[in-house]
Design an enzyme around this catalytic site. Structure first.
Site, mmCIF file in Angstrom:
data_model
loop_
_atom_site.group_PDB
_atom_site.id
_atom_site.type_symbol
_atom_site.label_atom_id
_atom_site.label_comp_id
_atom_site.label_asym_id
_atom_site.label_seq_id
_atom_site.Cartn_x
_atom_site.Cartn_y
_atom_site.Cartn_z
ATOM 1 C CG ASP A 1 -1.925 1.091 1.233
ATOM 2 O OD1 ASP A 1 -2.111 1.726 0.180
ATOM 3 O OD2 ASP A 1 -2.537 1.329 2.294
ATOM 4 N N PRO B 1 9.653 9.543 -0.089
ATOM 5 C CG PRO B 1 9.105 10.108 2.098
ATOM 6 C CD PRO B 1 8.993 10.602 0.690
#
EC number: 2.5.1.16
Length: 286
Positions: free
Chosen positions: A158, A165
């Site tokens: 997910d 990031p």
């Protein structure tokens, strides 16, 4: 609406969407990120990170049902599930609806994300964090899949878009680690953006995943918040048959799981693997 300020998404150049802001619940802007949660009359509670919508209360069920029930019902006998990311808890909520699953491990890089989302997005997790089968691991996803001694039947990434990031969860190092800790016959899935606007991401994921898995493809869903066309989900396994199961088999597994969904159903499952020709052409281009 004229009285409410407008929040504009900044994901794409020259094209985008906006939301009217009824009420700002939280806004933190630092050198590293810009996180905002606000209420919108049409989509309920909205969370955005660095100018990009991550989730909304109104349509999150489409994304999370398709990211969980498609791989879990295709596998048919998953006992151990790994979620990478998913700090808002909605992926955990949907996975936990499968009572035959024995362990659910979620790896989140920031413990604060979980507590934050439990406070501001409680409807997403809906109590799933209290499931006794659940274990939260605070770690970097790439590090975890390359170091863990655990193995899993289904891995769900997910991830955010491959900027900042989230970029590490689209790398060969991550995909290799997922293959390493995936049981034989297992399934890996990941969000892969809206392919009409982010086609290069799909092509890149397909190329990298193909180094580690024998069967790599995509499936799709239409999610209003993720505008610009269909959203694609990467699919990778060494068992191609799982992608071609008959509707009767999926229907039987769906019935046995006793699921009630708002978007997913067995017909949607089968149809989701039909992809537009422009994506087929892009994936087969030299």
């Amino acid at each position: 609406m004229a009285d409410n300020p407008l929040w504009h998404e900044t994901l794409h150049d020259h094209f985008g969407q906006y939301f009217s802001v009824d009420n700002v619940l939280y806004h933190e802007k630092t050198d590293h990120q810009d996180l905002i949660i606000f209420d919108n009359r049409a989509f309920g509670r909205v969370m955005a990170l660095d100018g990009v919508v991550q989730t909304t209360e109104r349509d999150e069920f489409i994304y999370h049902e398709m990211m969980t029930h498609v791989p879990l019902l295709a596998h048919g006998n998953a006992k151990h599930v790994l979620i990478i990311g998913g700090g808002d808890g909605a992926m955990l909520r949907e996975v936990s609806r499968h009572r035959s699953i024995e362990t659910i491990t979620m790896v989140e890089i920031d413990a604060g994300v979980v507590s934050f989302c439990r406070q501001y997005l409680p409807n997403h997790s809906a109590g799933a964090y209290d499931d006794p089968r659940f274990t939260l691991v605070i770690d970097d996803g790439v590090n975890f899949v390359n170091q863990t001694t655990q193995t899993f039947d289904v891995i769900i990434s997910d991830c955010t878009d491959p900027i900042g990031p989230g970029e590490s969860l689209f790398t060969s190092a991550f995909y290799e680690g997922c293959k390493r800790c995936l049981n034989p016959g297992g399934v890996f899935v990941a969000q892969n953006g809206v392919c009409f606007l982010q086609q290069d991401e799909a092509v890149g994921s397909h190329r990298k995943l193909s180094h580690y898995f024998r069967d790599v493809s995509f499936y799709q869903a239409a999610i209003p918040t993720y505008y610009g066309g269909i959203m694609t989900f990467a699919w990778a396994s060494d068992n191609e048959a799982l992608r071609h199961l008959s509707s009767e088999i999926i229907q039987a597994r769906f019935h046995k799981a006793n699921l009630t969904c708002r978007y997913y159903n067995p017909a949607i499952h089968t149809a989701a693997f039909a992809l537009p020709q422009y994506l087929h052409d892009a994936l087969s281009a030299p």
